[in-house]
Motif scaffolding. Structure first.
Motif, PDB file in Angstrom:
ATOM      1  N   VAL A 154       0.700  -1.208   0.290  1.00  0.00           N
ATOM      2  CA  VAL A 154      -0.023  -0.058   0.024  1.00  0.00           C
ATOM      3  C   VAL A 154       0.992   1.135   0.062  1.00  0.00           C
ATOM      4  O   VAL A 154       0.616   2.231  -0.790  1.00  0.00           O
ATOM      5  N   GLU A 155       1.891   1.325   0.734  1.00  0.00           N
ATOM      6  CA  GLU A 155       2.629   2.295   0.957  1.00  0.00           C
ATOM      7  C   GLU A 155       3.602   2.690  -0.275  1.00  0.00           C
ATOM      8  O   GLU A 155       3.721   3.901  -0.772  1.00  0.00           O
ATOM      9  N   THR A 156       3.967   1.623  -0.963  1.00  0.00           N
ATOM     10  CA  THR A 156       4.564   1.682  -2.120  1.00  0.00           C
ATOM     11  C   THR A 156       3.866   2.504  -3.244  1.00  0.00           C
ATOM     12  O   THR A 156       4.249   3.394  -3.892  1.00  0.00           O
ATOM     13  N   LEU A 157       2.733   1.945  -3.526  1.00  0.00           N
ATOM     14  CA  LEU A 157       1.816   2.643  -4.428  1.00  0.00           C
ATOM     15  C   LEU A 157       1.195   3.835  -4.126  1.00  0.00           C
ATOM     16  O   LEU A 157       1.256   4.757  -4.820  1.00  0.00           O
ATOM     17  N   ARG A 158       0.953   3.998  -2.817  1.00  0.00           N
ATOM     18  CA  ARG A 158       0.866   5.352  -2.203  1.00  0.00           C
ATOM     19  C   ARG A 158       1.953   6.474  -2.488  1.00  0.00           C
ATOM     20  O   ARG A 158       1.563   7.643  -3.212  1.00  0.00           O
ATOM     21  N   LYS A 159       3.104   5.985  -2.357  1.00  0.00           N
ATOM     22  CA  LYS A 159       4.170   7.149  -2.705  1.00  0.00           C
ATOM     23  C   LYS A 159       4.222   7.377  -4.160  1.00  0.00           C
ATOM     24  O   LYS A 159       4.510   8.358  -4.648  1.00  0.00           O
ATOM     25  N   LEU A 160       4.362   6.397  -5.108  1.00  0.00           N
ATOM     26  CA  LEU A 160       4.322   6.477  -6.266  1.00  0.00           C
ATOM     27  C   LEU A 160       3.324   7.566  -6.819  1.00  0.00           C
ATOM     28  O   LEU A 160       3.440   8.245  -7.756  1.00  0.00           O
ATOM     29  N   ARG A 191      -6.065  17.302  -9.824  1.00  0.00           N
ATOM     30  CA  ARG A 191      -7.141  17.278  -8.682  1.00  0.00           C
ATOM     31  C   ARG A 191      -7.814  15.867  -8.685  1.00  0.00           C
ATOM     32  O   ARG A 191      -8.355  15.344  -7.580  1.00  0.00           O
ATOM     33  N   SER A 192      -8.354  15.313 -10.025  1.00  0.00           N
ATOM     34  CA  SER A 192      -8.775  14.361 -10.238  1.00  0.00           C
ATOM     35  C   SER A 192      -8.349  12.931  -9.404  1.00  0.00           C
ATOM     36  O   SER A 192      -9.053  12.211  -8.781  1.00  0.00           O
ATOM     37  N   PHE A 193      -7.055  12.837  -9.604  1.00  0.00           N
ATOM     38  CA  PHE A 193      -6.451  11.823  -9.074  1.00  0.00           C
ATOM     39  C   PHE A 193      -6.024  12.008  -7.655  1.00  0.00           C
ATOM     40  O   PHE A 193      -6.086  10.926  -6.963  1.00  0.00           O
ATOM     41  N   SER A 239      -9.586   6.591  -1.439  1.00  0.00           N
ATOM     42  CA  SER A 239      -9.110   5.326  -1.315  1.00  0.00           C
ATOM     43  C   SER A 239      -8.355   5.028   0.299  1.00  0.00           C
ATOM     44  O   SER A 239      -8.529   4.228   0.982  1.00  0.00           O
ATOM     45  N   ILE A 240      -7.391   5.914   0.429  1.00  0.00           N
ATOM     46  CA  ILE A 240      -6.406   5.727   1.648  1.00  0.00           C
ATOM     47  C   ILE A 240      -7.200   6.153   2.706  1.00  0.00           C
ATOM     48  O   ILE A 240      -6.968   5.640   3.894  1.00  0.00           O
ATOM     49  N   GLN A 294      -7.635  -0.916  -5.579  1.00  0.00           N
ATOM     50  CA  GLN A 294      -8.159   0.609  -5.880  1.00  0.00           C
ATOM     51  C   GLN A 294      -6.912   1.510  -6.185  1.00  0.00           C
ATOM     52  O   GLN A 294      -6.960   2.106  -7.340  1.00  0.00           O
ATOM     53  N   LEU A 295      -5.691   1.108  -5.525  1.00  0.00           N
ATOM     54  CA  LEU A 295      -4.699   2.147  -6.121  1.00  0.00           C
ATOM     55  C   LEU A 295      -3.981   1.371  -7.442  1.00  0.00           C
ATOM     56  O   LEU A 295      -3.617   2.305  -8.100  1.00  0.00           O
TER      57      LEU A 295
END
Length: 238
Positions: free
Chosen positions: A67-73, A90-92, A99-100, A116-117
């Motif tokens: 999760v953290e890998t995807l979130r940071k990227l 803004r959209s993304f 999701s977070i 979701q990510l």
């Protein structure tokens, strides 16, 4: 944004190190790559988020790290878009935050937030490819997005017309903006008139024109410094 559990406390430095190791395996060895940037810690490259890499992240044994890998990227890519494409960023950003937040509030399980990510990453890639398929420059696709192309009332115009609007907006605005244009009411007023004229020319939905005009001018404000600098450089060279 990071979520940790009592059974897996990880300092931020450990997470960053682990993420760099994960990303380094996904980057081709054919060239020189800044792994720290590719990990989303500086200036990530969305192109590394291939389907193969996303599936590798999905299958990681430590799901919180996935999760953290995807979130940071994703957060890094969104941050980059904030400087060039207001609407897309803004959209993304909203999608990522939604999701977070659901994950942190235990509304969804870890596997669900990963799914979701991954979907957000794929939509980012699709958005980037959309501009390439339409033959639009980065500036043009930013204004294409600012036109509200996902609105059903706008979609009836079709990609061909929306593409022409975006190109004319860039040509007109780039010719008239200056670094300090936002501080000059007369210039802002003229640009607003120019935008409305272009929208009417292509029969943009009348009830959508006010919001579109505001978004287009906000987008122009993001790009005007680069435009003005490019114009001045060109004048000097000439």
């Amino acid at each position: 944004m990071a979520k940790s559990t009592a059974s897996d406390p990880r300092p931020e430095e450990d997470l960053d190190h682990a993420i760099r190791q994960i990303v380094s395996r996904a980057v081709s060895s054919g060239g020189v790559v800044d792994i720290f940037a590719a990990a989303g810690l500086k200036k990530p490259d969305i192109s590394i988020l291939s389907d193969e890499f996303l599936e590798e992240v999905r299958s990681m044994p430590y799901k919180n790290l996935a999760v953290e890998t995807l979130r940071k990227l994703l957060a890094g890519e969104i941050h980059g878009n904030m400087r060039t494409n207001l609407v897309r960023a803004r959209s993304f950003a909203e999608m990522l935050e939604r999701s977070i937040r659901a994950y942190q509030n235990h509304a969804i399980e870890t596997a669900q937030v990963i799914d979701q990510l991954i979907e957000v990453a794929r939509q980012m890639r699709a958005a980037q490819k959309k501009g390439e398929d339409l033959g639009l420059t980065d500036d043009e696709i930013a204004f294409y997005d600012a036109l509200g192309v996902n609105d059903s009332a706008v979609q009836v115009l079709g990609d061909a017309t929306l593409t022409m609007i975006a190109r004319e907006l860039v040509k007109t605005l780039r010719k008239n903006v200056t670094i300090d244009w936002t501080a000059k009411d007369s210039v802002k007023a003229q640009l607003r008139i120019d935008v409305k004229r272009i929208l009417r020319k292509y029969h943009y939905p009348p009830d959508k024109q006010v919001q579109a005009t505001q978004t287009i001018l906000e987008q122009a404000e993001l790009l005007c410094a680069d435009w003005a600098e490019t114009t001045q450089t060109g004048e000097v060279l000439n």
